[in-house]
Design a protein around this motif. Structure first.
Motif, PDB file in Angstrom:
ATOM      1  N   ILE A 100     -23.769  22.007  45.770  1.00 24.14           N
ATOM      2  CA  ILE A 100     -23.370  22.661  46.874  1.00 24.14           C
ATOM      3  C   ILE A 100     -22.865  21.173  47.661  1.00 24.14           C
ATOM      4  CG2 ILE A 100     -22.167  23.346  49.482  1.00 24.14           C
ATOM      5  CD1 ILE A 100     -24.122  25.873  48.329  1.00 24.14           C
ATOM      6  N   LYS A 101     -23.737  19.902  47.943  1.00 25.12           N
ATOM      7  CA  LYS A 101     -23.698  19.139  47.774  1.00 25.12           C
ATOM      8  C   LYS A 101     -22.935  18.355  47.332  1.00 25.12           C
ATOM      9  CE  LYS A 101     -28.479  17.834  48.714  1.00 25.12           C
ATOM     10  NZ  LYS A 101     -28.773  16.659  49.331  1.00 25.12           N
ATOM     11  N   LEU A 102     -23.344  18.723  45.855  1.00 24.27           N
ATOM     12  CA  LEU A 102     -22.963  17.678  44.683  1.00 24.27           C
ATOM     13  C   LEU A 102     -21.506  17.746  44.395  1.00 24.27           C
ATOM     14  CD1 LEU A 102     -23.380  15.225  42.838  1.00 24.27           C
ATOM     15  CD2 LEU A 102     -24.104  17.108  41.431  1.00 24.27           C
ATOM     16  N   ASP A 103     -20.785  19.609  44.695  1.00 27.25           N
ATOM     17  CA  ASP A 103     -19.945  19.748  44.809  1.00 27.25           C
ATOM     18  C   ASP A 103     -18.562  18.963  46.320  1.00 27.25           C
ATOM     19  OD1 ASP A 103     -18.122  21.851  42.506  1.00 27.25           O
ATOM     20  OD2 ASP A 103     -17.143  22.399  45.580  1.00 27.25           O
ATOM     21  N   ILE A 104     -19.287  19.491  47.242  1.00 27.14           N
ATOM     22  CA  ILE A 104     -18.567  19.390  48.050  1.00 27.14           C
ATOM     23  C   ILE A 104     -18.305  17.246  48.199  1.00 27.14           C
ATOM     24  CG2 ILE A 104     -18.285  19.351  51.093  1.00 27.14           C
ATOM     25  CD1 ILE A 104     -18.700  21.536  50.178  1.00 27.14           C
ATOM     26  N   PHE A 105     -19.352  17.053  48.257  1.00 27.42           N
ATOM     27  CA  PHE A 105     -19.589  15.910  49.220  1.00 27.42           C
ATOM     28  C   PHE A 105     -19.360  14.533  47.776  1.00 27.42           C
ATOM     29  CE2 PHE A 105     -21.789  18.103  52.414  1.00 27.42           C
ATOM     30  CZ  PHE A 105     -20.799  17.786  53.382  1.00 27.42           C
ATOM     31  N   GLY A 106     -19.291  15.381  46.305  1.00 26.87           N
ATOM     32  CA  GLY A 106     -19.214  14.264  45.561  1.00 26.87           C
ATOM     33  C   GLY A 106     -17.789  14.791  44.488  1.00 26.87           C
ATOM     34  N   SER A 107     -18.199  15.564  43.869  1.00 28.38           N
ATOM     35  CA  SER A 107     -16.872  15.989  42.800  1.00 28.38           C
ATOM     36  C   SER A 107     -15.377  16.486  43.504  1.00 28.38           C
ATOM     37  CB  SER A 107     -17.411  17.342  41.875  1.00 28.38           C
ATOM     38  OG  SER A 107     -18.239  16.525  41.342  1.00 28.38           O
ATOM     39  N   GLN A 108     -15.200  17.068  44.550  1.00 23.67           N
ATOM     40  CA  GLN A 108     -14.160  16.946  45.235  1.00 23.67           C
ATOM     41  C   GLN A 108     -13.509  15.550  45.370  1.00 23.67           C
ATOM     42  OE1 GLN A 108     -14.230  19.948  47.975  1.00 23.67           O
ATOM     43  NE2 GLN A 108     -14.933  21.985  46.343  1.00 23.67           N
ATOM     44  N   PRO A 109     -13.918  15.193  46.254  1.00 22.76           N
ATOM     45  CA  PRO A 109     -13.859  13.410  46.760  1.00 22.76           C
ATOM     46  C   PRO A 109     -13.153  12.727  45.617  1.00 22.76           C
ATOM     47  CG  PRO A 109     -15.572  13.702  48.193  1.00 22.76           C
ATOM     48  CD  PRO A 109     -15.386  15.302  47.184  1.00 22.76           C
ATOM     49  N   GLN A 110     -13.980  12.835  44.968  1.00 25.29           N
ATOM     50  CA  GLN A 110     -13.916  11.798  43.785  1.00 25.29           C
ATOM     51  C   GLN A 110     -12.126  12.661  42.784  1.00 25.29           C
ATOM     52  OE1 GLN A 110     -18.052  11.655  41.375  1.00 25.29           O
ATOM     53  NE2 GLN A 110     -17.467   9.942  40.762  1.00 25.29           N
ATOM     54  N   ILE A 111     -12.218  13.841  42.761  1.00 19.26           N
ATOM     55  CA  ILE A 111     -11.423  14.191  41.637  1.00 19.26           C
ATOM     56  C   ILE A 111     -10.119  14.286  42.900  1.00 19.26           C
ATOM     57  CG2 ILE A 111     -10.180  16.423  40.980  1.00 19.26           C
ATOM     58  CD1 ILE A 111     -13.207  17.137  40.352  1.00 19.26           C
ATOM     59  N   PHE A 112     -10.352  14.350  43.378  1.00 15.79           N
ATOM     60  CA  PHE A 112      -8.812  14.069  44.611  1.00 15.79           C
ATOM     61  C   PHE A 112      -8.383  12.374  44.480  1.00 15.79           C
ATOM     62  CE2 PHE A 112      -6.938  13.031  48.967  1.00 15.79           C
ATOM     63  CZ  PHE A 112      -5.743  13.795  48.386  1.00 15.79           C
TER      64      PHE A 112
END
Length: 453
Positions: A8-20
């Motif tokens: 959850i931490k990696l997805d919300i705080f890492g992957s999503q901001p990166q892709i956006f």
């Protein structure tokens, strides 16, 4: 439980901001920028990151990479249906290249700055260090994307437009080489940070392969630049060659008639016809005006255009006047001179065609190029002729539409409209109908921003 929390931490705080942010940066080069861009990217970032992060738990690494690429391409086509397919494919290749470059930069900082040895360590024990590097990087990229969207004439947008207009085979070759180069660099970086998979022969092979691909990319890009330059030369020739040919044809006709004029003048002098001689010489001076003003104007291209059209107008018996700006500095404007000549040249040609059917004493065309008080370029062409109705004002810009017969392509005004839209300018048609005569006055007024905002 810890695995779920880390996910959850990696997805919300890492992957999503990166892709956006990565997608936002790459899509900012589109002109025009798609509407509701932020809203679309929010949904893409959430769907893409959640899906790919879940699939990484069940798919092998190489399958996961392919799956991630396909889902990104699918989401791009779903959420950006208003963008052409060619633009979508080029943007997606740009996104992949940019993402690989940023991941290489991020990994390099973590490896050499924080001593990270493996990817697992990066996303677990060094997670907050990762975020301390990631968020400043994303902030810089986000600000850069905002600047790109704000600036209408950003150089990167022009480069992107060149790629869009190039032949498909050329685009494929250049982008494939660049993508392969980044893929090799990424593979080399992964091999180096995973000691259990480190292999000296493999490492050496990747290094040499990267060098070879880099050289091929350099050669291909140089060939691309040469080809682009040749295309620009051909475009310039297409604009000038017809006008220059018309001018020289008229000049040859004037030289052919020169001996006849001299004989008439000689005869009038002997006959003592002074008043008739003055009138005849005045008409002759108008017809054989000098072309020396070309070299004295600050823009020889504009002066040559005006002189060429004046010479053609003399041959057609049209009273043509042309007004040019006193000082023209090409370095102060982002509008190319060749595009100005394309626009006003097509309008003048149409005006000549329209007035040529009138009696000679009614053939009048005026053109002007000037800078208004708001530092905008104003192009104006007016002529006497038939009235243009409101319905025709919408139809005349359609490619292929013409009212002049089969000898005309009907592309002139379509080119004018395309160039005006390219520079975010405005086009206005004023056509006044004379109640006492079947003829009226038509005026095309075009305003272009002199410099980028």
């Amino acid at each position: 439980m810890n695995d779920i929390i880390n996910f959850i931490k990696l997805d919300i705080f890492g992957s999503q901001p990166q892709i956006f942010v990565y997608w936002l940066f790459c899509l900012s080069f589109l002109d025009p920028v798609p509407p509701k861009l932020m809203k679309r990217l929010f949904f893409i970032a959430v769907i893409h990151s959640v899906y790919t992060d879940l699939m990484i738990l069940v798919l092998p690494s190489y399958v996961h990479i392919i799956n991630s690429l396909l889902i990104g391409l699918f989401l791009l086509f779903v959420f950006f249906r208003d963008v052409s397919t060619k633009k979508k494919l080029i943007v997606y290749l740009f996104i992949m290249i940019f993402a690989i470059a940023m991941d290489l930069l991020l990994t390099g900082i973590m490896v050499y700055g924080y001593g990270v040895d493996t990817r697992e360590e990066m996303v677990t024990s060094k997670y907050f260090e990762l975020l301390s590097v990631l968020y400043p990087l994303l902030s810089v990229i986000f600000m850069a994307s905002w600047i790109i969207r704000r600036r209408k004439q950003f150089p990167g947008k022009k480069i992107f437009a060149i790629f869009v207009e190039l032949e498909r085979s050329t685009i494929t070759a250049v982008l494939a080489l660049i993508l392969l180069q980044f893929f090799l660099l990424g593979t080399l970086q992964i091999v180096q940070i995973m000691p259990e998979r480190y292999d000296v022969p493999l490492n050496s092979t990747l290094i040499y392969a990267t060098i070879v691909i880099s050289l091929l990319s350099l050669v291909t890009i140089i060939r691309l630049l040469v080809r682009t330059r040749e295309q620009a030369v051909r475009m310039t020739q297409e604009v000038y060659v017809e006008e220059i040919n018309d001018m020289f044809t008229s000049i040859r006709g004037q030289r052919h008639d020169f001996l006849n004029h001299v004989q008439v003048i000689h005869t009038m002098v002997h006959m003592g016809k002074t008043e008739q001689l003055k009138s005849y010489v005045n008409d002759l001076v108008k017809e054989t005006r000098s072309v020396s003003d070309i070299v004295h104007h600050s823009s020889p291209a504009l002066a040559a255009f005006a002189q060429a059209k004046t010479t053609v107008a003399i041959g057609k018996g049209i009273a043509f006047t042309c007004e040019l700006p006193d000082n023209w500095n090409m370095h102060e404007t982002t509008v190319k001179v060749i595009d100005i000549i394309k626009i006003i040249g097509n309008l003048v040609d149409n005006a000549f065609d329209e007035t040529e059917i009138l009696p000679q004493d009614q053939r009048q065309v005026h053109a002007s190029i000037r800078i208004d008080e708001q530092k905008r370029i104003e192009l104006l062409v007016s002529n006497r002729g038939r009235h243009i109705s409101d319905n025709d004002k919408d139809r005349i810009f359609a490619p292929g539409y013409t009212s002049k017969g089969k000898d005309h392509t009907g592309l002139g005004l379509a080119i004018v409209q395309e160039r005006v839209k390219h520079y975010k300018g405005s086009l206005e048609i004023l056509s006044k109908e004379n109640e006492l005569q079947p003829l009226g006055t038509t005026q095309f007024r075009i305003t272009l921003p002199k410099t980028s905002v």
